[in-house]
Design an enzyme around this catalytic site. Structure first.
Site, mmCIF file in Angstrom:
data_model
loop_
_atom_site.group_PDB
_atom_site.id
_atom_site.type_symbol
_atom_site.label_atom_id
_atom_site.label_comp_id
_atom_site.label_asym_id
_atom_site.label_seq_id
_atom_site.Cartn_x
_atom_site.Cartn_y
_atom_site.Cartn_z
ATOM 1 N N HIS A 156 104.014 -35.713 120.908
ATOM 2 C CA HIS A 156 102.861 -36.310 121.400
ATOM 3 C C HIS A 156 103.640 -37.173 122.426
ATOM 4 O O HIS A 156 104.273 -38.298 122.097
ATOM 5 C CB HIS A 156 102.218 -37.379 120.241
ATOM 6 C CG HIS A 156 101.600 -36.449 119.010
ATOM 7 N ND1 HIS A 156 102.575 -35.984 117.903
ATOM 8 C CD2 HIS A 156 100.210 -36.220 118.808
ATOM 9 C CE1 HIS A 156 101.852 -35.350 116.955
ATOM 10 N NE2 HIS A 156 100.426 -35.564 117.636
ATOM 11 N N THR A 172 100.429 -40.909 124.464
ATOM 12 C CA THR A 172 100.501 -42.280 124.218
ATOM 13 C C THR A 172 101.972 -42.831 124.476
ATOM 14 O O THR A 172 101.897 -44.199 124.994
ATOM 15 C CB THR A 172 100.128 -42.695 122.832
ATOM 16 O OG1 THR A 172 98.801 -42.198 122.427
ATOM 17 C CG2 THR A 172 100.169 -44.131 122.379
ATOM 18 N N GLY A 230 101.771 -42.948 110.336
ATOM 19 C CA GLY A 230 101.425 -41.547 110.590
ATOM 20 C C GLY A 230 100.019 -41.747 110.059
ATOM 21 O O GLY A 230 98.951 -41.399 111.199
ATOM 22 N N ASP A 262 92.952 -45.941 119.327
ATOM 23 C CA ASP A 262 91.672 -46.225 118.631
ATOM 24 C C ASP A 262 91.392 -45.497 117.327
ATOM 25 O O ASP A 262 90.391 -45.598 116.618
ATOM 26 C CB ASP A 262 90.686 -45.180 119.658
ATOM 27 C CG ASP A 262 90.593 -45.716 121.219
ATOM 28 O OD1 ASP A 262 90.083 -46.944 121.219
ATOM 29 O OD2 ASP A 262 90.974 -45.117 122.088
ATOM 30 N N GLY A 263 92.204 -44.443 117.187
ATOM 31 C CA GLY A 263 91.859 -43.843 115.837
ATOM 32 C C GLY A 263 92.543 -44.741 114.685
ATOM 33 O O GLY A 263 91.654 -44.837 113.779
ATOM 34 N N ILE A 294 90.447 -42.174 124.345
ATOM 35 C CA ILE A 294 90.525 -40.735 124.101
ATOM 36 C C ILE A 294 91.332 -40.534 122.786
ATOM 37 O O ILE A 294 91.994 -41.296 122.092
ATOM 38 C CB ILE A 294 91.719 -40.101 125.040
ATOM 39 C CG1 ILE A 294 91.132 -40.229 126.652
ATOM 40 C CG2 ILE A 294 91.930 -38.684 124.628
ATOM 41 C CD1 ILE A 294 89.875 -39.378 126.622
ATOM 42 N N GLU A 324 89.602 -52.404 98.270
ATOM 43 C CA GLU A 324 90.553 -51.853 97.547
ATOM 44 C C GLU A 324 91.537 -51.180 98.265
ATOM 45 O O GLU A 324 92.944 -51.389 97.968
ATOM 46 C CB GLU A 324 90.088 -51.059 96.493
ATOM 47 C CG GLU A 324 89.241 -51.505 95.251
ATOM 48 C CD GLU A 324 87.909 -51.466 95.686
ATOM 49 O OE1 GLU A 324 87.000 -52.102 94.703
ATOM 50 O OE2 GLU A 324 87.616 -51.487 96.592
ATOM 51 N N HIS A 382 90.190 -50.908 82.617
ATOM 52 C CA HIS A 382 89.146 -49.906 82.315
ATOM 53 C C HIS A 382 89.493 -48.955 82.451
ATOM 54 O O HIS A 382 89.133 -47.915 83.238
ATOM 55 C CB HIS A 382 88.002 -50.452 83.168
ATOM 56 C CG HIS A 382 87.436 -51.654 83.082
ATOM 57 N ND1 HIS A 382 88.147 -52.859 83.175
ATOM 58 C CD2 HIS A 382 86.135 -52.281 82.707
ATOM 59 C CE1 HIS A 382 87.311 -54.086 82.959
ATOM 60 N NE2 HIS A 382 86.002 -53.775 82.770
ATOM 61 N N HIS A 400 82.022 -45.687 86.588
ATOM 62 C CA HIS A 400 82.995 -46.729 86.446
ATOM 63 C C HIS A 400 84.030 -46.000 85.490
ATOM 64 O O HIS A 400 85.000 -47.040 85.060
ATOM 65 C CB HIS A 400 82.743 -47.991 85.832
ATOM 66 C CG HIS A 400 81.933 -48.591 87.276
ATOM 67 N ND1 HIS A 400 80.951 -48.340 88.023
ATOM 68 C CD2 HIS A 400 82.295 -50.323 87.369
ATOM 69 C CE1 HIS A 400 80.615 -49.254 88.798
ATOM 70 N NE2 HIS A 400 81.355 -50.445 88.625
ATOM 71 N N ARG A 404 90.290 -51.852 78.400
ATOM 72 C CA ARG A 404 89.627 -52.972 78.295
ATOM 73 C C ARG A 404 89.097 -53.299 76.912
ATOM 74 O O ARG A 404 88.872 -54.500 76.455
ATOM 75 C CB ARG A 404 88.132 -52.527 78.969
ATOM 76 C CG ARG A 404 86.897 -53.545 78.969
ATOM 77 C CD ARG A 404 85.712 -52.978 79.157
ATOM 78 N NE ARG A 404 84.512 -53.854 79.085
ATOM 79 C CZ ARG A 404 83.315 -53.526 79.050
ATOM 80 N NH1 ARG A 404 83.107 -52.057 78.673
ATOM 81 N NH2 ARG A 404 82.116 -54.335 78.975
#
Length: 701
Positions: A67, A70, A155, A195-196, A227, A446, A496, A508, A555
Site C-alpha cells: 500500500h 496513503t 490493521g 476514511d475507512g 477514496i 461493548e 449471565h 440474551h 447469574r
C-alpha cells in the site's frame, strides 16, 4: 497559514503545468494541482518529504503488492509529527514520557516504517525493502513488539482510534492520580486514521466517549482523501465528518494542503494545546500524489503503479527515473531526518530531570505509582473474600474487585451494566472534570469498551477490565483478537453465562459464545464453578498477567463445592471428587465446567450410591489445563478411562475431544427460549436427571 516556502528542486514536483499535461489520467486535476507542491521554509524538510513520498512508490512497485498511496499522500504529515512536533526519543522507544503515535490505518505501514527509519529507530533500508516478507522487521501491518516504535498492532480499521482513546484515558488518569497539574504524565496521543477507520462503528463509539470525557490529550489526524478500495467515498460515506465530530464535543482543525509542511506543523502544534476537548485534524489530501496515473484514484490504494508511472513520480520529486533506494535517501537527507534523535534525547533528558524533581518532592505519590508498576502482593488481598456461601459467581467476582480496589491495580467498568454484572465499586466515576475516578462508564458500547481496554493495557500501569453479558461478547471479537495478538492483560468479565439467564429469552442467552471464545488462540476462558474456584482463578490471573482472559460468571446461585487447594484450580482442570479414592481405576468420568459442575457432582454421587466408581473433573480453564504436562493431564483424564460424560450448558462440538468415541456430551446446541432459567435448562436437557440417563446408558454398553 505560513508564507509559501521554496519548491523542491525548482519545480520538479507537481505544478500547474504538469497537471494540465496529465489531466487525461489524473482524476481531479484542479484539486491535485492545488495540493501536491511541497512547500517548506527549510528546503531540507522538502527533500526529506520527497524521499518519504518516493520510497513507498518504489518499494511497492518492486514487490507488486503493498500500500503506497496513503504513505505517499500523508508523508509530509508524518515528517512533521516525527521530525518536529511529537515528543519522542528514537533512542528509547519505550520511554514513558513519550507521546504515542497509533497508525489506525494500519495498511499504510510503510508511512510509519519510513519515519522510524528516517528518524533513527534502528530500521535500515534493507528492512524497508524486506517489508511484508516472512520474518521481516517490517510486517504488512504494524505489530506490537515486532518493530521498535510501533505502539500497537493495527490493521482492522477503526481499532487504533478506539484503543488510542484508552491510551489517552490512562495517561489522564495517571496524571490526575499522581502528578496533577504538572504535565509530567500528560503526553499527547496521536492517531492517524483514514476514511475507512471513520466508517467503522467502533471508532464512532470510542470518539463519542472521548468527547464526553473531554480527552484533551487526544489528537485524531484524519486523512481526508475521500477514496476507499471500491471507489470514491461519496458512494457510501457522504456524511459531514467535521460536523459529526463537533457534535461529539471535539475541536476540529484543518490542514488545507497535505504537502505544505509549515502549515501542517502550525496546525499540529495547535492541536496539542489543551482546550478541554479532543481534537480532530482534518487533512485534505490526495492519495498517491504525485502519480500522474493514480493520484486521487482508488487504484492508488494497493499494488504497484507501473514502472513508467513510478519513473514519472521520481522525476517530479527531483530524482533520476531509475533511482535506487539508496539514491532516494542521500546522506544529507538522512542527516536532517536523524536530527530527531538529538531533539528526542534532549526532550527525554528534560523529562527525566522533571521526573526526579517530582519524585523527590512527592515521595508518597512516586512510591504509590511504583507499586502499581510492579504489581506485587495483590493475591493476599483475596483472603478476605468469602468462599463458603452459595452465591452466583458474579457476586463473588464483585467481592474480588472490591477486595482489590484499595490496591488501585485494576481499572475498568462496564457497558451500562455495572449493577447487574456486579462490578460497581464505591467511589467517583471518571468524568471530564474528574479523570482520576475509580471506575469507567463506557456506555452501551461493548466494542469500543474492549478496544479501550487494550489502550489502557498498552499504557501499562493498570490491569483493565470491562464487563457485559456473555451473549454480547460477539460485539467485541475484533478487539479481543487484537488484544490476544498483542498479549495484553485485559480482562473481559462476562455474566449471565448460559440459557439459565431465563426470562430475557434467546437474544440474551449465550449458546455458542463459550465455544467461539475458546477458539481464539491465546485467550484464557475461565468458567469457575463456585465462589472458591472464582477466587482461585483470580489468584492465578494476578500472579501471571501475561495475556488476556475472559471470566464467564453465573447469574444464578451455585452451591459450594468440596474444597480443593487453589493451586489445583490454577492448573485449569483437576479431580474434584472420586467416589473410591483408593480404587485403581474408575467406571466412569465426568468433566464439567462452571455452573454445571454441581450437576455432574450430584449425578456422580447418585451413581456411586448404586455401586459405581466415579470421578468428577472440574475444568475451569481448558487453556490452562492443556498447557499442563502430559503426565498431569493423564492423571486427571486417564486415557484408558473411556466412559466419559462432559457437561456444559453451551455448544458441544469442541468437547468431543475430551468425551471420546465412547463418551457423550450433555450441552446446548440450540438457542434457548423465554422462560425461567430452570425451565429452559430442563427443556434443553441440562439437568441431573438427564445427565444420569446419559451416564447410565454409557455404563450399560
Amino acid at each position: 497559514m505560513v508564507n509559501e516556502g521554496p519548491v523542491l528542486n525548482e519545480g520538479s514536483l507537481l505544478n500547474d503545468a504538469t497537471v494540465a499535461k496529465d489531466s487525461a489520467v489524473v482524476k481531479d486535476s484542479a484539486t491535485i494541482s492545488a495540493s501536491t507542491v511541497v512547500r517548506a521554509a527549510d528546503p531540507r524538510d522538502a527533500r526529506v518529504i520527497a524521499s518519504a513520498i518516493a520510497l513507498p512508490a518504489v518499494l511497492v512497485q518492486r514487490k507488486g503488492h503493498g500500500h503506497a498511496g496513503t504513505a505517499m499522500g500523508m508523508a509530509a504529515v508524518a515528517h512533521a509529527l516525527f521530525g518536529k512536533v511529537m515528543r519522542h526519543d528514537p533512542g528509547d522507544p519505550r520511554w514513558h514520557g513519550r507521546d504515542r503515535f497509533v497508525l489506525s490505518a494500519g495498511h499504510a505501514s510503510l508511512l510509519l516504517y519510513i519515519q522510524l527509519y528516517l528518524t533513527g529507530y534502528g530500521l535500515r533500508l534493507t528492512d524497508l525493502a524486506a517489508s511484508r516478507t516472512l520474518d521481516a522487521r517490517t510486517p504488512g501491518h504494524p505489530e506490537l513488539g515486532h518493530t521498535p516504535g510501533v505502539e500497537m498492532s493495527t490493521g482492522p480499521l477503526g481499532q487504533g482510534v478506539a484503543s488510542a482513546v484508552g491510551l489517552a484515558l490512562a495517561c489522564r488518569h495517571e496524571e490526575a492520580l499522581f502528578a496533577h497539574g504538572t504535565g509530567l504524565f500528560d503526553p499527547t496521543i496521536w492517531v492517524l486514521a483514514g476514511d475507512g477507520c471513520l466508517e467503522e462503528g467502533v471508532s464512532g463509539e470510542a470518539s463519542s466517549l472521548a468527547g464526553t470525557l473531554g480527552l484533551e490529550n487526544l489528537v485524531l489526524v484524519w486523512d481526508d482523501n475521500r477514496i476507499t478500495i471500491d471507489g470514491p467515498t461519496s458512494q457510501a460515506f457522504s456524511e459531514d465528518v467535521r460536523a459529526r465530530y463537533r457534535a461529539y464535543g471535539w475541536r476540529v482543525l484543518e490542514v488545507t494542503n497535505h504537502l505544505d509542511y509549515d502549515e501542517i506543523v502550525t496546525v499540529l502544534q495547535a492541536a496539542r494545546e489543551r482546550t478541554g476537548r479532543p481534537t480532530l485534524v482534518a487533512v485534505r489530501s490526495v492519495i498517491g500524489a504525485p502519480s500522474p496515473a493514480h493520484a486521487g484514484d482508488s487504484s492508488a490504494h494497493a499494488g504497484g503503479f507501473g514502472q513508467a508511472d513510478v519513473s514519472a513520480i521520481l522525476e517530479r520529486l527531483g530524482f533520476a527515473p531509475d533511482a535506487t533506494l539508496a539514491d532516494l535517501v542521500p546522506a544529507e537527507v538522512l542527516a536532517h531526518a536523524r536530527s530527531a534523535t538529538v531533539r528526542g534525547a534532549e526532550v527525554h533528558r528534560r523529562w527525566d530531570d522533571a521526573y526526579r524533581s517530582w519524585s523527590s518532592s512527592h515521595p508518597e505519590s512516586a512510591a504509590a505509582r511504583d507499586r502499581l508498576r510492579l504489581g506485587r502482593g495483590l493475591s493476599g488481598l483475596l483472603d478476605q473474600v468469602d468462599t463458603t456461601a452459595a452465591l452466583p459467581t458474579r457476586v463473588t467476582n464483585g467481592a474480588v474487585l472490591r477486595a482489590l480496589q484499595p490496591s488501585g491495580a485494576l481499572w475498568g467498568g462496564s457497558a451500562d451494566l455495572a449493577g447487574s454484572t456486579n462490578v460497581a465499586l464505591p467511589g467517583p466515576i471518571v468524568t471530564a472534570t474528574d479523570p482520576g475516578g475509580v471506575q469507567l462508564r463506557f456506555g452501551i458500547r461493548e466494542h469500543a469498551m474492549a478496544a479501550i481496554l487494550s489502550g489502557i493495557a498498552l499504557h501499562g500501569l493498570w490491569r483493565p477490565y470491562g464487563s457485559t453479558y456473555l451473549a454480547f461478547s460477539d460485539y467485541q471479537r475484533p478487539s479481543i483478537r487484537l488484544a490476544v495478538l498483542m498479549s495484553l492483560p485485559a480482562l473481559y468479565l462476562y455474566t449471565h453465562d448460559s440459557v439459565a439467564v431465563g426470562e430475557d429469552g434467546p437474544t440474551h442467552q449465550p449458546v455458542e459464545q463459550l465455544a467461539s471464545l475458546r477458539l481464539v488462540p491465546g485467550l484464557d476462558v475461565l468458567r469457575p464453578a463456585d465462589a472458591g474456584e472464582t477466587v482461585a482463578v483470580w489468584r492465578r490471573l494476578l500472579e501471571y498477567p501475561q495475556r488476556p482472559a475472559a471470566l464467564v460468571l453465573s447469574r444464578q446461585q451455585l452451591p459450594v463445592l468440596p474444597t480443593v487447594p487453589d493451586a489445583e484450580v490454577a492448573r485449569g482442570g483437576y479431580v474434584l471428587w472420586r467416589s473410591s479414592p483408593a480404587a485403581a481405576t474408575d467406571d466412569l468420568l465426568f468433566v464439567a465446567t462452571g455452573s454445571e459442575v454441581h450437576l455432574a457432582l450430584s449425578a456422580a454421587r447418585e451413581l456411586a450410591a448404586e455401586g459405581h466408581a466415579v470421578r468428577v473433573v472440574s475444568m475451569p480453564c481448558v487453556e490452562w489445563f492443556n498447557a499442563e504436562p502430559e503426565s498431569y493431564r493423564e492423571a486427571v483424564l486417564p486415557s484408558d478411562l473411556r466412559r466419559r460424560v462432559v457437561v456444559e450448558a453451551g455448544r458441544t462440538d469442541a468437547w468431543w475431544r475430551y468425551a471420546g468415541l465412547d463418551g457423550a456430551v450433555v450441552g446446548v446446541d440450540q438457542f434457548g427460549e423465554s422462560g425461567s432459567g430452570s425451565a429452559v435448562l430442563a427443556r434443553r436437557g441440562v439437568t441431573v436427571e438427564h445427565v444420569l440417563q446419559v451416564a447410565r446408558g454409557i455404563l450399560a454398553r
